[in-house]
Design an enzyme around this catalytic site. Sequence first.
Site, short mmCIF file in Angstrom:
data_model
loop_
_atom_site.label_atom_id
_atom_site.label_comp_id
_atom_site.label_asym_id
_atom_site.label_seq_id
_atom_site.Cartn_x
_atom_site.Cartn_y
_atom_site.Cartn_z
CE1 TYR A 13 -4.33 -1.28 0.10
CE2 TYR A 13 -3.15 -3.10 1.15
CZ TYR A 13 -4.27 -2.60 0.51
OH TYR A 13 -5.33 -3.43 0.26
CB THR A 95 1.83 -4.99 16.41
OG1 THR A 95 1.44 -3.69 15.98
CG2 THR A 95 2.08 -4.98 17.91
CB THR A 133 5.46 3.32 10.31
OG1 THR A 133 4.65 3.86 9.32
CG2 THR A 133 5.41 4.17 11.55
CG PHE A 163 3.40 12.32 6.68
CD1 PHE A 163 3.14 12.10 8.03
CD2 PHE A 163 4.65 12.77 6.31
CE1 PHE A 163 4.12 12.33 8.99
CE2 PHE A 163 5.63 13.02 7.27
CZ PHE A 163 5.37 12.79 8.62
N GLY A 274 -9.24 2.48 12.33
CA GLY A 274 -8.53 1.26 11.94
C GLY A 274 -7.35 1.66 11.09
CB CYS A 277 -0.53 4.08 10.32
SG CYS A 277 0.53 3.80 8.92
C1 UDX Z 1 -2.97 7.33 8.50
C2 UDX Z 1 -2.41 8.77 8.47
O1 UDX Z 1 -3.48 9.69 8.22
C3 UDX Z 1 -1.32 8.90 7.42
O2 UDX Z 1 -0.78 10.21 7.43
C4 UDX Z 1 -0.29 7.88 7.80
O3 UDX Z 1 0.88 8.03 7.15
C5 UDX Z 1 -0.87 6.49 7.70
O4 UDX Z 1 -1.90 6.41 8.66
P1 UDX Z 1 -4.71 5.95 7.07
O5 UDX Z 1 -4.48 4.85 8.06
O6 UDX Z 1 -4.68 5.60 5.64
O7 UDX Z 1 -3.63 7.10 7.27
O8 UDX Z 1 -6.15 6.57 7.36
P2 UDX Z 1 -6.76 7.86 8.06
O9 UDX Z 1 -7.49 8.64 7.04
O10 UDX Z 1 -5.77 8.58 8.87
O11 UDX Z 1 -7.86 7.20 9.01
C6 UDX Z 1 -7.52 6.31 10.05
C7 UDX Z 1 -8.76 5.77 10.71
O12 UDX Z 1 -9.41 6.77 11.48
C8 UDX Z 1 -9.82 5.23 9.75
O13 UDX Z 1 -10.34 4.02 10.24
C9 UDX Z 1 -10.85 6.33 9.72
O14 UDX Z 1 -12.13 5.83 9.41
C10 UDX Z 1 -10.78 6.82 11.15
N1 UDX Z 1 -11.25 8.21 11.29
C11 UDX Z 1 -10.59 9.23 10.67
C12 UDX Z 1 -12.37 8.48 12.06
O15 UDX Z 1 -12.98 7.56 12.62
N2 UDX Z 1 -12.79 9.77 12.19
C13 UDX Z 1 -12.14 10.81 11.60
O16 UDX Z 1 -12.58 11.96 11.77
C14 UDX Z 1 -11.01 10.52 10.80
P1 ADP Z 2 2.51 -1.29 3.67
O1 ADP Z 2 1.13 -0.84 3.99
O2 ADP Z 2 3.52 -0.86 4.68
O3 ADP Z 2 2.91 -0.96 2.27
P2 ADP Z 2 2.10 -4.06 2.82
O4 ADP Z 2 1.93 -5.29 3.65
O5 ADP Z 2 0.99 -3.61 1.95
O6 ADP Z 2 2.54 -2.89 3.83
O7 ADP Z 2 3.38 -4.22 1.88
C1 ADP Z 2 4.63 -4.68 2.28
C2 ADP Z 2 5.19 -5.59 1.17
O8 ADP Z 2 6.56 -5.88 1.49
C3 ADP Z 2 4.50 -6.94 1.03
O9 ADP Z 2 4.01 -7.07 -0.31
C4 ADP Z 2 5.61 -7.99 1.32
O10 ADP Z 2 5.53 -9.13 0.48
C5 ADP Z 2 6.87 -7.19 1.00
N1 ADP Z 2 8.08 -7.70 1.66
C6 ADP Z 2 8.27 -8.01 2.96
N2 ADP Z 2 9.53 -8.43 3.18
C7 ADP Z 2 10.19 -8.37 1.99
C8 ADP Z 2 11.54 -8.65 1.56
N3 ADP Z 2 12.47 -9.08 2.41
N4 ADP Z 2 11.85 -8.49 0.25
C9 ADP Z 2 10.90 -8.03 -0.62
N5 ADP Z 2 9.64 -7.74 -0.28
C10 ADP Z 2 9.26 -7.91 1.01
#
Ligand code: UDX
Ligand code: ADP
Length: 467
Positions: A13, A95, A133, A163, A274, A277
Amino acid sequence: MKIKTICCIGAGYVGGPTMAVIAQKCPHIKVIVVDINESRIAAWNDNDLNKLPVFEPGLDKIVEEARGRNLFFSTNVDQAIDEADMIFISVNTPTKTYGKGKGMAADLKYIELCARQIARVAKQDKIVVEKSTLPVRTASAIKNILDHTGNGVQFQILSNPEFLAEGTAVEDLLMPDRVLIGGDTSEAGKVAIQSLVDVYANWIPKERILTTNVWSSELSKLTANAFLAQRVSSINAMSVICEKTGADIDEVSKAIGMDSRIGSKFLKASVGFGGSCFQKDILNLVYIAKSYGLNEVADYWEQVIIMNDYQKNRFSDNIITKLYNTVSGKKITFLGWAFKKDTNDTRESPAIKVADNLLSEQAHIEVYDPKVTEERIYADLEYLNTRTNEENRSLLKVQNNPYNATQNSHAIAVLTEWDEFKTFDWQKIYDNMLKPAFVFDGRGILNTAELEKIGFICYKLGSGTRI
Ligand code: UDX
Ligand code: ADP
């Protein structure tokens, strides 16, 4: 140093969308995204853009433009490391589920494996960028491994936290509020920082590119997410008070959001936050605080997570109570499974916990989510380890049509704020449900007044109890 080739380890992602945007904006740089997961790479290379492993609005167009030109997806990790001047590490850091720091510390085994692989393969000097992260001070661990297991090659380590929020990843990458680059304060460190600044400067105004030392950069990422999550937990704490007193959380949010010192973002009450991060980063902070003996600091941040768990449990408890204290054998429809709209990611999605609680009460659940696959949903439940796969499959079904999913159902629970839910034919849904028909809106997106006119009994999170 002018960067000609970038390699990114991890096509998930973060790695996928980030590299697609760098490639689109820097046609003079070759960008190779590698992953050990073959099917993931195959999906990134699929001609059918609907099959990309990550769903993000606008991502397909960018991949289509850059792929094969200067954007490549491959499983040949060694070759990409060898070829690149700059290597992003974008692997997952979940984690820990075992040993010391279980349930709290980040599992750095994938990071370490990457560092070792880079050290083994690299024949020329490289800049290594940590994008995943990570807990503070990981950069120094990476540097140690690289310096002591490498072939005498010089490495510079940069921290460049992402971010981007899922669902708006492309927008966030194209127009970020800021880009943060942390590096060593030595001369060589400054050169490395500058070469990454130059990459981003291809499309981002210079004043938005912030450079710091490595530790500040790493800690800023955790701090930003902890503050955002704290806002959600704070507003969710108020949602309970609203329900008890007859105040309306949306009105309260609006009123305080107009205070320019507070601001309007991240004040939407919900069934809980959720995503990959928030929880992980806060637990990281808690773990760091504890390991320095800072128990008050640890407890302070941990409460954000406790509040979030409370909100999820409260939501499922409320469904049970309102359905006359039993959901055994009753069909409940989930609208949404993703942790928020416009993504197919389900990591830490509140839907998982809510489903687990209701399944434990022997409810039957049918799920409709426009982007999440059936396999993903069962994998999420399997990961909980509460019941066998067979039990999960017999109690929970996945539907690809909302009208089938709600047929003969006692209640609908909205777990994700997908826009399309607002445009459903709610009269038709009502006609085919068992009566009384309940709607539990965990995202505050539906017009409950309209639904009540149709005949639904509605629960709007954070609003004076109507039921
Ligand atoms: C987050 C951070 O925003 C991003 O900067 C970081 O690098 C990765 O983590 P993300 O997890 O994609 O991004 O989603 P985000 O839009 O931050 O929402 C997190 C959660 O909080 C979601 O489940 C969202 O539904 C919830 N949320 C957000 C609420 O419940 N209420 C709000 O007002 C905002
Ligand atoms: P994020 O949200 O941090 O991008 P993901 O789980 O979506 O996390 O992506 C992490 C990717 O890293 C996975 O597709 C996983 O297969 C890959 N990965 C993990 N360890 C290795 C490694 N040693 N070499 C190459 N790819 C890896």
